[in-house]
Motif scaffolding. Structure first.
Motif, PDB file in Angstrom:
ATOM      1  N   LEU A   1      -5.448  -7.866  -1.788  1.00 55.35           N
ATOM      2  CA  LEU A   1      -4.741  -6.637  -2.160  1.00 55.35           C
ATOM      3  C   LEU A   1      -3.840  -6.861  -3.368  1.00 55.35           C
TER       4      LEU A   1
ATOM      5  N   PHE B   1      -7.693   2.312   2.834  1.00 52.99           N
ATOM      6  CA  PHE B   1      -8.701   1.296   3.122  1.00 52.99           C
ATOM      7  C   PHE B   1      -8.027   0.011   3.611  1.00 52.99           C
ATOM      8  N   PHE B   2      -6.994  -0.417   2.867  1.00 54.28           N
ATOM      9  CA  PHE B   2      -6.320  -1.670   3.238  1.00 54.28           C
ATOM     10  C   PHE B   2      -5.496  -1.497   4.510  1.00 54.28           C
TER      11      PHE B   2
ATOM     12  N   THR C   1      -7.995   9.273  -4.952  1.00 46.87           N
ATOM     13  CA  THR C   1      -8.527   7.911  -5.062  1.00 46.87           C
ATOM     14  C   THR C   1      -7.466   6.889  -4.679  1.00 46.87           C
ATOM     15  N   THR C   2      -6.238   7.098  -5.165  1.00 44.17           N
ATOM     16  CA  THR C   2      -5.170   6.146  -4.856  1.00 44.17           C
ATOM     17  C   THR C   2      -4.920   6.068  -3.356  1.00 44.17           C
ATOM     18  N   TRP C   3      -4.840   7.238  -2.726  1.00 39.79           N
ATOM     19  CA  TRP C   3      -4.541   7.229  -1.295  1.00 39.79           C
ATOM     20  C   TRP C   3      -5.704   6.645  -0.503  1.00 39.79           C
TER      21      TRP C   3
ATOM     22  N   MET D   1      -7.697   4.309  -1.514  1.00 46.16           N
ATOM     23  CA  MET D   1      -7.648   2.849  -1.658  1.00 46.16           C
ATOM     24  C   MET D   1      -6.570   2.266  -0.754  1.00 46.16           C
TER      25      MET D   1
ATOM     26  N   PHE E   1     -10.939   2.724 -14.935  1.00 46.30           N
ATOM     27  CA  PHE E   1     -10.763   1.361 -14.451  1.00 46.30           C
ATOM     28  C   PHE E   1     -10.966   0.326 -15.556  1.00 46.30           C
TER      29      PHE E   1
ATOM     30  N   LEU F   1      -5.332  -3.318 -10.961  1.00 43.71           N
ATOM     31  CA  LEU F   1      -5.365  -1.844 -11.011  1.00 43.71           C
ATOM     32  C   LEU F   1      -4.223  -1.293 -11.874  1.00 43.71           C
TER      33      LEU F   1
ATOM     34  N   PHE G   1      -5.901  -7.247  -6.456  1.00 36.28           N
ATOM     35  CA  PHE G   1      -6.477  -5.935  -6.767  1.00 36.28           C
ATOM     36  C   PHE G   1      -5.440  -5.033  -7.446  1.00 36.28           C
TER      37      PHE G   1
ATOM     38  N   THR H   1       0.831  -1.203   0.000  1.00 36.37           N
ATOM     39  CA  THR H   1       0.000   0.000   0.000  1.00 36.37           C
ATOM     40  C   THR H   1       0.868   1.257   0.000  1.00 36.37           C
TER      41      THR H   1
ATOM     42  N   SER I   1     -10.412   5.456   4.585  1.00 38.80           N
ATOM     43  CA  SER I   1     -10.546   5.957   3.209  1.00 38.80           C
ATOM     44  C   SER I   1     -11.048   7.388   3.213  1.00 38.80           C
TER      45      SER I   1
END
Lengths: 344, 247
Positions: A186, A232-233, A225-227, A229, B115, A193, A189, A42, A114
């Motif tokens: 992860l 979140f993990f 958005t990246t941060w 995501m 995406f 991604l 994902f 991450t 998030s």
């Protein structure tokens, strides 16, 4: 995916599943290894792939812990009364209460982190380079200090969560599989991604953000958005850690900026920034190195760790994967291709 | 012909230095317009003002008859007004194909499109344009490992990939091998005729700009000195004086 890669992935997955039975004495160690892999992967999302070196990702780990604790306890008791009691009163959690607290705590921690990432990102993504690193570090340190003065969540003494209701060894196994499960999800994902246009966009921001702006990319949107995501993990594994550790306190465990907060960066630097496998390889090597020195070089372990960081930064600036890419570019598809041999 | 970019009385100063003073000019739709001037005469400042890189002090800038002087860089780029940089800027750690693919126009893209993966036609367009600038063989090399001239060609191809309505080129031939320059002039002209992109070009190489542009503006000391066809500019005593330093 070709056949060789498929076999490799199946082998890794099988090893992941059976590892705690092969090494039953090392279940907690293996769980921590997965934690290292997750925080490294991450961290690399922003640090390696997007070029924003955050020193504050530990903020989401600590916040995840506290959010999970508040949810798990708050579902059953009043949080203030629980932390006030300081052992003077007995609080009992049934099995159903424990597991619903664990489940909702982990999910809630991920979602909460998030949202916080979007808010903090909105304030800090105007900073570039070292300023971003110091700015995010400041957020993590400030959060630790604030929480340690907040009596409702236990202040500097920290907070204790309910103990796993079943067999102790089964509990260890559960936490191993929780970490491993989040790690596998992860990795899959991120593999997906980084193959999308989103992955290209954050790479473009890393290489030249001003150019990306001039080409019309929604840079702030991609960064947030990246941060979010990543957070979140990290928030989810923070929550799992909270249940695994049972008791934690703000400065040394939750917002541990100089331990895990730096370790995740070292893992990525060691393995190779901006690659999918780099953080995984780096985390495994780092964790093994750390455990060996902590056991056999006690007293000198921090010196050995410092030496490792110096050697990596001076001689392997691009990490192991970067070094491989430099030595064997054709393995990574970097090649000159003649026109008549191409299929296009 | 209609003016696609209209600049009216634009002034910009950095502290006490007046980089642009009351500049008015217009760029015709579908044409090639040149901008020349000695070093430090305010050409790049004017480009930066047009694409929204910094706020202007006064005046108005219109693109397709809409005021853009208050918009941020990304918003202007998404309207189809694009620029290349004097110091070439490409994404160094990505290969040429990735550099091209990320340059696909973002104005046609929703958040969730990010995406998805690229379709076959995106790759075909990439290959076609890399072939157009002569970088097809090097398309899997990291862009940062290309020579300066090749990076410049790549940046040009990336701009074409973005399907702009108008393209502002800041010294497209600077640092390029003289034998390649003729090829580049040819490609710029073809981009204009085949793809219908309006070009507005800053250039120091007089041979290039006289060959390329239909109309030329000359700046000196932050002010508009002269405008006209290449012949008029070449014979304008004020322009000659400015370049020889009589001012």
């Amino acid at each position: 995916m070709n056949k060789r890669n498929l076999i490799l992935y199946i082998a890794i997955l099988t090893a992941t599943v059976i590892a705690p039975f092969l090494f039953p004495d090392f279940r907690t160690q293996l769980a921590t290894l997965w934690l290292m892999i997750i925080v490294a992967l991450t961290w690399d999302m922003t640090g390696g792939q997007m070029g924003y070196n955050s020193l504050g990702n530990i903020f989401f780990y600590g916040t995840g812990m506290y959010v999970a604790a508040v949810i798990a306890i708050g579902l059953v008791y009043d949080v203030g009364a629980y932390t006030d009691a300081a052992g003077g009163q007995i609080f009992i959690f049934t099995e159903a209460q424990y597991f619903s607290g664990l489940f909702l705590g982990v999910i809630g921690a991920g979602l909460f982190c998030s949202v916080t990432a979007v808010v903090i990102g909105y304030l800090t993504f105007g900073l570039r380079g070292p300023y971003f690193a110091i700015g995010t570090l400041g957020v993590a340190i400030a959060a630790g200090e604030l929480v340690s003065n907040w009596d409702w969540v236990g202040g500097g003494q920290g907070i204790a969560l309910p103990v796993y209701p079943g067999d102790f060894d089964i509990g260890k196994l559960l936490f191993y599989y929780l970490f491993a499960g989040v790690g596998v999800v992860l990795f899959i994902f991120l593999k997906w991604l980084y193959s999308t246009r989103f992955g290209e966009a954050i790479n473009a921001i890393r290489d030249d953000e001003e150019k990306a702006e001039a080409m019309g990319l929604h840079t702030l949107r991609y960064k947030l958005t990246t941060w979010a995501m990543a957070a979140f993990f990290v928030g989810m594994v923070g929550a799992i850690s909270a249940f695994q550790l049972i008791h934690f306190e703000p400065l040394e465990t939750a917002y541990q900026t100089i331990n895990l907060g730096i370790f995740m960066v070292v893992c990525v630097l060691l393995g190779g920034k901006g690659t999918l496998w780099g953080p995984v390889v780096g985390a495994i090597l780092f964790h093994v190195f750390k455990e060996v020195t902590w056991n056999y070089l006690l007293g000198w372990q921090w010196v050995a760790l410092g030496a490792l960081i110096v050697v990596t930064v001076v001689y392997f600036q691009d990490g192991i994967m970067g070094w491989l890419m430099h030595r064997r570019p054709e393995w990574f598809g970097i090649r000159v291709e003649e026109k008549d041999t191409a299929g296009a | 012909m209609n003016a696609i970019i209209e600049v009216r009385d634009v002034s910009k100063s950095y502290g006490g230095v007046a980089a642009n003073t009351g500049i008015s000019l217009s760029v015709d739709e579908g044409g090639i317009t040149g901008l020349i001037g000695p070093n430090g005469s305010g050409k790049t400042t004017l480009f930066n003002s047009i694409v929204g890189y910094h706020p202007i002090d006064s005046g108005s800038i219109k693109f397709e008859s809409k005021e853009i002087s208050k918009l941020p860089v990304q918003a202007i780029a998404r309207r189809g007004l694009l620029r290349t940089f004097q110091q070439t800027r490409i994404y160094g750690k990505m290969n040429c194909v990735q550099n091209m693919l990320i340059s696909l126009p973002h104005r046609k893209m929703s958040f969730f499109d990010a995406f998805s993966r690229h379709g076959q036609q995106d790759y075909e367009r990439t290959d076609g344009l890399l072939d157009f600038v002569g970088l097809y063989e090097k398309r899997f090399l990291r862009a940062g490992s290309l020579s300066f001239g090749q990076q410049k060609l790549l940046e040009f191809a990336m701009a074409l990939m973005n399907e702009p309505t108008a393209l502002l080129l800041d010294e497209p031939t600077a640092g390029i091998n003289p034998t390649l320059i003729n090829g580049l002039i040819d490609r710029l002209k073809r981009a204009n005729t085949e793809f219908g992109i309006t070009l507005f070009v800053i250039e120091h190489n007089m041979r290039v700009i006289m060959n390329l542009a239909e109309k030329i503006y000359c700046l000196a000391h932050g002010q508009l000195l002269a405008e006209g066809t290449p012949e008029q500019i070449q014979n304008d005593q004020r322009v000659i004086d400015a370049y020889l330093g009589v001012h």
